[in-house]
Motif scaffolding. Structure first.
Motif, PDB file in Angstrom:
ATOM      1  N   SER A 199      -2.168   2.774   4.719  1.00  0.00           N
ATOM      2  CA  SER A 199      -2.990   3.911   4.291  1.00  0.00           C
ATOM      3  C   SER A 199      -3.511   5.064   5.341  1.00  0.00           C
TER       4      SER A 199
ATOM      5  N   SER B  19       0.959  -1.218  -0.073  1.00  0.00           N
ATOM      6  CA  SER B  19       0.028  -0.111  -0.115  1.00  0.00           C
ATOM      7  C   SER B  19       0.942   1.235   0.069  1.00  0.00           C
TER       8      SER B  19
ATOM      9  N   GLU C  84      -2.047  -3.256   5.949  1.00  0.00           N
ATOM     10  CA  GLU C  84      -1.815  -2.676   4.610  1.00  0.00           C
ATOM     11  C   GLU C  84      -2.778  -1.330   5.066  1.00  0.00           C
TER      12      GLU C  84
ATOM     13  N   MET D 128      -3.343  -0.029  -3.350  1.00  0.00           N
ATOM     14  CA  MET D 128      -3.130  -1.149  -2.402  1.00  0.00           C
ATOM     15  C   MET D 128      -3.561  -2.336  -3.150  1.00  0.00           C
TER      16      MET D 128
END
Length: 386
Positions: free
Chosen positions: A180, A140, A176, A157
């Motif tokens: 973000s 990501s 992940e 991602m």
């Protein structure tokens, strides 16, 4: 041991994922191939995309640069992040994959934070665009890089293996999504004190199932993050943002020579950090920002002030900060109860002030969110609209 905070339903779902994995292994035979795992049980690892390192001019002090690096990938609190799953082609994933990722978003929201998530079916509306291209690894972009770096219709991602066969279960998409939200790999924390057997690390990650180049291994494992990109001196080996490592890669601390396996789930430190940057919000308590009235901001680095704006007339306005400070401010419009992005300005690392030129409409409600990096000289920071 870091305290775990998980709902009962999450624990049950995690157990179900692991049971499904074990049943698959038994039904396929002990020597069946699982593309999410290596022989030592650690398997694939997250490989972050490389983006240019931010640099600063000679007039930016080391202290100022450190605070900017700590904050600049984080969203302003109160942002609603919209995510999209590719629905066709090689980027598409089955319902079993997307359901696991949806649950990972819920785990972050259940912590009780000011960031919220919304699934959308129009890719043009999404900040986070999720693909499931097999063989491309899981990765990501970090924080605001998802809007600054990739094209609007590219992935931000990816999950490159079958998540339902990953014994880490929902922790892989939780990891992940943590990126973000703006959080880096914890094992690259400069305060971790990890001493690596570097050639062993290169050999391990250069082999299957990762097959990384030496450059990728350095970027994702051996490279220490800039000291400014993390706060304090605490290292959390149980963070969901930490890799697990088999024996033979870590020379010290000695207790991890036999391997390091982070506990499953969000650690107490993970929860404290996400709440530090994204505490719960109540916009009904916001002070009002009105034309021609200077509002002084009394904030510490990383703290945020939120204002409600209701224009008395439809007109063009300038909203600007004042003072020798680094700030980021973002304006949202209330559209049917949902805050929609109008515009943003980030003056960090410059000698200018954050400024927005916007048209505000009578009868509409707007919310201005302003986060301070730091005051880099004496005097106060303020904001005004006119």
């Amino acid at each position: 041991m870091a305290e775990k905070i998980k709902s009962l339903s999450t624990q049950v779902n995690d157990l179900a994922t692991r049971l499904k994995y074990l049943e698959t292994q038994v039904s396929n035979g002990r020597h069946s191939h699982d593309d999410s795992m290596s022989a030592d049980g650690f398997g694939h690892f997250c490989a972050l995309p490389e983006v240019p390192q931010r640099t600063f001019g000679p007039d930016v002090s080391a202290h100022r640069a450190r605070l900017i690096q700590w904050i600049d990938k984080k969203w302003v609190n109160g942002t609603r992040l919209r995510y999209y799953f590719f629905e066709s082609g090689s980027f598409a994933g089955g319902n079993d994959q997307t359901d696991l990722v949806r649950r990972a978003f819920e785990i972050w929201e259940d912590v009780g934070i000011g960031i919220s998530f919304e699934e959308v079916t129009n890719i043009g509306e999404a900040e986070i665009r999720i693909g499931f291209l097999r063989g491309d690894g899981s990765w990501s972009y970090v924080g605001r890089d998802v809007i600054d770096v990739p094209g609007q219709f590219e992935r931000t991602m990816n999950f490159g293996w079958d998540l339902t066969r990953d014994p880490r279960g929902v922790d892989t998409p939780v990891h992940e999504i943590g990126h973000s939200l703006g959080f880096p790999h914890e094992h690259q924390n400069p305060f971790a004190g990890i001493v690596w057997d570097e050639e062993a690390v290169y050999d391990y990650f250069g082999g299957p199932p990762n097959n990384w180049t030496r450059e990728s291994t350095f970027h994702n494992v051996l490279r220490k993050l800039p000291a400014g990109s993390v706060e304090g001196s605490q290292w959390d080996p149980n963070s969901v943002m930490h890799y697990g490592f088999p024996a033979g890669l870590i020379l010290s601390p000695e207790e991890y020579r036999g391997g390091l396996r982070p506990e499953l789930g969000l650690s107490a430190h993970d929860i404290a950090e996400v709440r530090r940057f994204y505490p719960p919000l109540d916009d009904s308590r916001n002070p009002r920002l009105v034309p021609m009235r200077l509002e002084t901001l009394t904030l510490e680095p990383a703290q945020q002030m939120n204002f409600t704006i209701e224009s008395p007339v439809t007109d063009d306005y300038t909203i600007q900060t004042f003072g020798r400070s680094d700030t980021v401010m973002v304006l949202f419009e209330d559209v049917d109860g949902q805050l929609r992005y109008v515009g943003g300005s980030d003056d960090s690392g410059t000698s200018t002030n954050a400024t927005l030129h916007v048209r505000l409409r009578q009868g509409r409600r707007y919310v201005l969110r302003l986060r301070l990096y730091l005051n880099y000289a004496s005097g106060e920071t303020a904001v005004m609209m006119w």
